[in-house]
Design a protein around this motif. Structure first.
Motif: not given
Length: 362
Positions: A262-289
């Motif tokens: 992910q990378k921070y976009n100063p215009e939207t003040e949000e973190c945005e995807a910066d490539g495909p998700n490699p799938g290392f995360g969990g299956k149940w929680l959609e951020a924010d936890a």
């Protein structure tokens, strides 16, 4: 799922789809800016459970008290700023221990203490209480201050754990009793913001420059002296707890985007995807936890990103069931009690004109 919690929730899940939807029993009034509902806690009346009280933080609106029908019985304002240029009080999270409610005052970097009874709450904070993380009052106004909060009894002592806004730090405080109440910081712990991925690369949690991945939702399992802490963009930590310090943290579940570029976009003040998700995360929680609550050997967690709740078995953190609560969106905090009073209370983060809380009696 624990036998008592399972029996209590069976009627809610009968003939339910894969992700059941529970209808609230009652909802509180809607709070509009500058009041902003955030986190609830339940005080169980030892003499008459039907006259128990639910507390809810309202940020700059202070602290609210409700009866079991969701009616507001009191609102207790957050402190005014000490000077015209200073930040006012801002109540972020609340937890109950005995007949005391502990509140994280994010605006002033203090822990506030309230005495609770069936009539509501009364502020019993020592007026000389000091900031938890800030060394000076100007530093308080930078707002890297107390944020999430959990209270419990560990090793025979009453303790409070609080996190720091926009930082990875959490602090352990012991309760100092007297005519007025204070808290004394005895230990701190810094959780990581950079992790080694299964493929050997390092991954740093994305955030606004100068801000780290904070913790908000927390709960203490008094039976096992364990703190569960939800680091919003990371996942859930299990941390052994003593009355004077923390044990080694273990990351027991991850959000789905853990490890995703992910990378921070100063215009939207949000973190945005910066490539495909490699799938290392969990299956149940959609951020924010977010909000955590515990009942017997079941941990409930708010998957804020998709407005679900997930129940885990604490012994091995096996996910047992996920569910939604009708018309409750983006929930921050939750609390649950079982026994003579079977009640789940959750923050309702998105109503047409504001925010509030939803009660589920079962």
């Amino acid at each position: 799922m624990s036998s008592s919690l399972a029996l209590a929730l069976v009627p809610l899940f009968l003939t339910a789809p894969a992700t059941p939807v529970i209808t609230p029993t009652v909802i509180t009034q809607t709070f509009e800016e500058p009041a902003d509902a955030d986190d609830p806690a339940i005080w169980v009346n030892p003499r008459n459970t039907e006259r128990s009280v639910v507390l809810g933080t309202l940020k700059e609106g202070g602290l609210a008290a409700f009866d079991l029908n969701g009616r507001t019985i009191g609102v207790y304002p957050a402190p005014l700023p000490p000077t015209p240029d200073a930040k006012p009080g801002r109540f972020n999270n609340v937890d109950v221990l005995g007949d005391l409610a502990f509140v994280s005052d994010r605006g002033r970097d203090r822990i506030r203490v309230f005495q609770v009874d069936e009539r509501g709450a009364r502020d019993v904070t020592n007026p000389a209480t000091k900031p938890v993380f800030s060394k000076t009052e100007p530093e308080v106004d930078d707002q890297h201050t107390v944020y999430g909060l959990a209270a419990g009894r560990v090793d025979g002592k009453d303790v409070v754990v609080t996190s720091r806004r926009n930082e990875t730090s959490i602090a352990l405080l012991q309760v100092v009793k007297g005519d007025r109440y204070d808290t004394r910081k005895v230990s701190t712990l810094d959780l990581p913001s950079t992790f080694t991925l299964p493929d050997g690369r390092n991954w740093t949690v994305c955030g606004e420059p100068g801000e780290g991945p904070q913790v908000e939702g927390m709960v203490i399992d008094e039976r096992t002296s364990t703190l569960y802490a939800a680091q919003e963009d990371v996942g859930i930590w299990r941390i052994p707890l003593r009355s004077n310090g923390f044990g080694k943290p273990q990351l027991v579940d991850k959000v789905r985007t853990w490890g995703a570029p992910q990378k921070y976009n100063p215009e939207t003040e949000e973190c945005e995807a910066d490539g495909p998700n490699p799938g290392f995360g969990g299956k149940w929680l959609e951020a924010d936890a977010e909000g955590l609550a515990i009942a017997d050997d079941v941990l409930l967690a708010s998957s804020q990103g998709d407005s679900r709740f997930v129940a885990y078995r604490t012994s091995d953190m096996k996910p047992l069931q996920d569910f939604k609560i009708a018309d409750v969106e983006h929930s921050d905090g939750a609390d649950i009690v079982l026994g003579k009073l079977n009640l789940l209370v959750v923050h309702d983060g998105e109503r047409p004109n504001g925010t509030g809380f939803a009660f589920i009696r079962f």
